[in-house]
Design an enzyme around this catalytic site. Sequence first.
Site, PDB file in Angstrom:
ATOM      1  N   GLN A  11       0.623  -1.150  -0.079  1.00  0.00           N
ATOM      2  CA  GLN A  11      -0.138  -0.087   0.013  1.00  0.00           C
ATOM      3  C   GLN A  11       0.914   1.326  -0.084  1.00  0.00           C
ATOM      4  O   GLN A  11       0.676   2.077  -0.865  1.00  0.00           O
ATOM      5  CB  GLN A  11      -0.961   0.085   1.190  1.00  0.00           C
ATOM      6  CG  GLN A  11      -1.821  -1.188   1.449  1.00  0.00           C
ATOM      7  CD  GLN A  11      -2.917  -0.689   2.415  1.00  0.00           C
ATOM      8  OE1 GLN A  11      -3.767   0.297   2.347  1.00  0.00           O
ATOM      9  NE2 GLN A  11      -2.934  -1.049   3.443  1.00  0.00           N
ATOM     10  N   ILE A  36      14.247  -8.556   1.890  1.00  0.00           N
ATOM     11  CA  ILE A  36      15.014  -7.882   2.857  1.00  0.00           C
ATOM     12  C   ILE A  36      15.455  -8.672   3.916  1.00  0.00           C
ATOM     13  O   ILE A  36      16.442  -8.473   4.813  1.00  0.00           O
ATOM     14  CB  ILE A  36      14.404  -6.930   3.535  1.00  0.00           C
ATOM     15  CG1 ILE A  36      13.011  -6.972   4.335  1.00  0.00           C
ATOM     16  CG2 ILE A  36      13.998  -5.735   2.242  1.00  0.00           C
ATOM     17  CD1 ILE A  36      12.396  -6.106   5.054  1.00  0.00           C
ATOM     18  N   THR A 100       4.687   1.084  13.583  1.00  0.00           N
ATOM     19  CA  THR A 100       3.201   0.880  13.856  1.00  0.00           C
ATOM     20  C   THR A 100       2.875   1.641  15.280  1.00  0.00           C
ATOM     21  O   THR A 100       3.509   1.495  16.260  1.00  0.00           O
ATOM     22  CB  THR A 100       2.721  -0.457  13.601  1.00  0.00           C
ATOM     23  OG1 THR A 100       1.316  -0.561  14.206  1.00  0.00           O
ATOM     24  CG2 THR A 100       3.735  -1.471  14.316  1.00  0.00           C
ATOM     25  N   TYR A 124       3.164  -9.160  16.176  1.00  0.00           N
ATOM     26  CA  TYR A 124       3.316  -8.080  15.126  1.00  0.00           C
ATOM     27  C   TYR A 124       3.949  -6.954  15.852  1.00  0.00           C
ATOM     28  O   TYR A 124       5.107  -6.522  15.412  1.00  0.00           O
ATOM     29  CB  TYR A 124       2.128  -7.819  14.593  1.00  0.00           C
ATOM     30  CG  TYR A 124       2.204  -6.798  13.446  1.00  0.00           C
ATOM     31  CD1 TYR A 124       3.012  -6.450  12.257  1.00  0.00           C
ATOM     32  CD2 TYR A 124       1.469  -5.306  13.896  1.00  0.00           C
ATOM     33  CE1 TYR A 124       3.054  -5.516  11.505  1.00  0.00           C
ATOM     34  CE2 TYR A 124       1.491  -4.123  13.061  1.00  0.00           C
ATOM     35  CZ  TYR A 124       2.103  -4.433  11.897  1.00  0.00           C
ATOM     36  OH  TYR A 124       2.345  -3.188  10.922  1.00  0.00           O
ATOM     37  N   TRP A 149      -3.657   1.903  11.030  1.00  0.00           N
ATOM     38  CA  TRP A 149      -4.890   1.921  10.193  1.00  0.00           C
ATOM     39  C   TRP A 149      -4.653   2.213   8.736  1.00  0.00           C
ATOM     40  O   TRP A 149      -5.589   3.169   8.404  1.00  0.00           O
ATOM     41  CB  TRP A 149      -5.864   2.732  10.945  1.00  0.00           C
ATOM     42  CG  TRP A 149      -6.418   2.114  12.300  1.00  0.00           C
ATOM     43  CD1 TRP A 149      -5.547   1.419  13.321  1.00  0.00           C
ATOM     44  CD2 TRP A 149      -7.664   2.372  12.991  1.00  0.00           C
ATOM     45  NE1 TRP A 149      -6.360   1.265  14.450  1.00  0.00           N
ATOM     46  CE2 TRP A 149      -7.565   1.562  14.309  1.00  0.00           C
ATOM     47  CE3 TRP A 149      -8.848   2.729  12.592  1.00  0.00           C
ATOM     48  CZ2 TRP A 149      -8.352   1.507  15.059  1.00  0.00           C
ATOM     49  CZ3 TRP A 149     -10.053   2.710  13.260  1.00  0.00           C
ATOM     50  CH2 TRP A 149      -9.800   2.073  14.639  1.00  0.00           C
TER      51      TRP A 149
HETATM   52  N1  LIG Z   1      -1.261  -1.774   7.169  1.00  0.00           N
HETATM   53  C1  LIG Z   1      -1.273  -0.908   8.249  1.00  0.00           C
HETATM   54  O1  LIG Z   1      -2.425  -0.778   8.695  1.00  0.00           O
HETATM   55  C2  LIG Z   1      -0.272  -0.452   8.768  1.00  0.00           C
HETATM   56  C3  LIG Z   1      -0.500   0.331  10.265  1.00  0.00           C
HETATM   57  C4  LIG Z   1       0.604   0.565  10.795  1.00  0.00           C
HETATM   58  C5  LIG Z   1       2.067   0.361  10.204  1.00  0.00           C
HETATM   59  N2  LIG Z   1       2.034  -0.399   9.209  1.00  0.00           N
HETATM   60  C6  LIG Z   1       3.487  -0.531   8.288  1.00  0.00           C
HETATM   61  O2  LIG Z   1       3.784   0.229   7.169  1.00  0.00           O
HETATM   62  C7  LIG Z   1       4.493  -0.580   6.423  1.00  0.00           C
HETATM   63  C8  LIG Z   1       3.809  -0.521   4.981  1.00  0.00           C
HETATM   64  O3  LIG Z   1       2.447  -1.168   5.301  1.00  0.00           O
HETATM   65  P1  LIG Z   1       1.493  -1.658   3.970  1.00  0.00           P
HETATM   66  O4  LIG Z   1       0.197  -1.432   4.562  1.00  0.00           O
HETATM   67  O5  LIG Z   1       2.043  -0.802   2.917  1.00  0.00           O
HETATM   68  O6  LIG Z   1       1.833  -2.974   3.718  1.00  0.00           O
HETATM   69  P2  LIG Z   1       1.779  -3.946   2.917  1.00  0.00           P
HETATM   70  O7  LIG Z   1       0.611  -3.519   1.781  1.00  0.00           O
HETATM   71  O8  LIG Z   1       1.272  -5.447   3.556  1.00  0.00           O
HETATM   72  O9  LIG Z   1       2.799  -4.271   1.978  1.00  0.00           O
HETATM   73  C9  LIG Z   1       3.887  -4.699   2.826  1.00  0.00           C
HETATM   74  C10 LIG Z   1       4.876  -5.018   1.603  1.00  0.00           C
HETATM   75  O10 LIG Z   1       5.958  -5.553   1.911  1.00  0.00           O
HETATM   76  C11 LIG Z   1       6.445  -7.061   1.368  1.00  0.00           C
HETATM   77  N3  LIG Z   1       7.309  -7.987   1.757  1.00  0.00           N
HETATM   78  C12 LIG Z   1       7.023  -8.867   2.932  1.00  0.00           C
HETATM   79  N4  LIG Z   1       8.065  -9.345   3.187  1.00  0.00           N
HETATM   80  C13 LIG Z   1       8.918  -8.966   2.420  1.00  0.00           C
HETATM   81  C14 LIG Z   1      10.516  -9.531   2.570  1.00  0.00           C
HETATM   82  N5  LIG Z   1      10.805 -10.393   2.884  1.00  0.00           N
HETATM   83  N6  LIG Z   1      11.034  -8.615   1.599  1.00  0.00           N
HETATM   84  C15 LIG Z   1      10.757  -7.652   0.870  1.00  0.00           C
HETATM   85  N7  LIG Z   1       9.412  -7.143   0.910  1.00  0.00           N
HETATM   86  C16 LIG Z   1       8.644  -8.001   1.714  1.00  0.00           C
HETATM   87  C17 LIG Z   1       5.307  -7.464   0.880  1.00  0.00           C
HETATM   88  O11 LIG Z   1       5.316  -8.135  -0.412  1.00  0.00           O
HETATM   89  P3  LIG Z   1       4.509  -9.693  -0.830  1.00  0.00           P
HETATM   90  O12 LIG Z   1       3.040  -9.229  -0.715  1.00  0.00           O
HETATM   91  O13 LIG Z   1       5.113  -9.955  -2.185  1.00  0.00           O
HETATM   92  O14 LIG Z   1       4.991 -10.499   0.560  1.00  0.00           O
HETATM   93  C18 LIG Z   1       4.331  -6.400   0.500  1.00  0.00           C
HETATM   94  O15 LIG Z   1       4.385  -5.582  -0.985  1.00  0.00           O
HETATM   95  C19 LIG Z   1       5.018  -1.806   7.087  1.00  0.00           C
HETATM   96  O16 LIG Z   1       6.170  -1.687   7.805  1.00  0.00           O
HETATM   97  C20 LIG Z   1       3.717  -1.941   8.423  1.00  0.00           C
HETATM   98  O17 LIG Z   1       4.355  -2.599   9.262  1.00  0.00           O
HETATM   99  C21 LIG Z   1       0.960  -0.594   8.398  1.00  0.00           C
END
Ligand SMILES: NC(=O)c1ccc[n+]([C@@H]2O[C@H](COP(=O)([O-])OP(=O)(O)OC[C@H]3O[C@@H](n4cnc5c(N)ncnc54)[C@H](OP(=O)(O)O)[C@@H]3O)[C@@H](O)[C@H]2O)c1
Length: 286
Positions: A11, A36, A100, A124, A149
């Site tokens: 995202q 990574i 987060t 997590y 969120w």
């Molecule tokens: N979503 C939320 O509500 C939220 C809230 C607070 C903080 N965050 C933080 O914000 C960041 C981005 O969140 P997001 O919502 O954009 O997450 P997301 O849509 O789940 O995207 C995460 C990406 O990381 C990739 N990934 C997973 N394992 C990996 C690895 N070993 N090496 C390289 N890439 C890898 C995934 O690829 P694959 O799909 O191919 O595995 C996916 O494209 C994260 O650090 C998350 O913890 C998110």
Amino acid sequence: MRILLTGSKGQVGSCLRDRLPENWELIASDSQTLNITDAHNVHNMVKTFEPDIIINAAGYTKVDAAETDIAKAFAVNATGTLNLAQAARTIGARLIHLSTEQVFDGYHHVILTENMAPNPLNVYGHSKLAGELLALNAHIDTAVIRTSWVYSEHGHNFVKIMLQKGLETSTIRVVDDQIGCPTYAGDLAEAIIRLAALTNPARGIMHFAGSQQMSWADFAQRIFAEAAEIDERYKQVKVERIATADYQSAATRPEFGILDSRTIQNILPEPVADTPLAHIIAKLLA
Ligand SMILES: NC(=O)c1ccc[n+]([C@@H]2O[C@H](COP(=O)([O-])OP(=O)(O)OC[C@H]3O[C@@H](n4cnc5c(N)ncnc54)[C@H](OP(=O)(O)O)[C@@H]3O)[C@@H](O)[C@H]2O)c1
């Protein structure tokens, strides 16, 4: 400016790709091209491309699955982050890393500032906290942005789930006793870009979230109200407000996760305003 972006298909990664200035050189990696958790590959990629800034938008984000997939959650969120921080240090690059609100327990129902003590309630949250600490200890030029969120037109998120469910059932049960700030990934991407553009690099932990506090049930209600402006079928959808105790999920989540975004907003030359939810819903229903 040369940027190495990890997790570019997630995202936040997708929203960054959509918005990075055209005159910045972008090396966009995903889990296939740069895992990574593989320190060797991370170091090779970083040495080859010599980015000025590494933006880590990669993460293990399946909060419930992490409860049993502990090793993988830590491999990606802790070790993977450390690998990037160490590689950044070897070439003198900046690291901007995402974390987060789930590093907090939310017990005290107070707005969360960067200097408050974390106390994660789930795997997590523990893995993300470990990633923060490892990166900050490994590389002085690290900025950690905690958010909450997250939703967007890309990937998997609550808004998309609600829009789908709203067409399948007339009453949707949604938790009403967890409070947070929904954050549009595009606004977060904009904040990251403005932070990256600063000549005086910001370091340490910063919070960034949308400005509106609400429960998941409130959020669902707003989603259906906006969706109903575009598609009449959403007018019929009822949100049944339930307690967390009545909703089965593997991970315990904080009851209260309001992040205070003033530190980052004050550093930026211009604060980032919320993009109206209606804009994202319109994109999703187009
Ligand atoms: N979503 C939320 O509500 C939220 C809230 C607070 C903080 N965050 C933080 O914000 C960041 C981005 O969140 P997001 O919502 O954009 O997450 P997301 O849509 O789940 O995207 C995460 C990406 O990381 C990739 N990934 C997973 N394992 C990996 C690895 N070993 N090496 C390289 N890439 C890898 C995934 O690829 P694959 O799909 O191919 O595995 C996916 O494209 C994260 O650090 C998350 O913890 C998110």
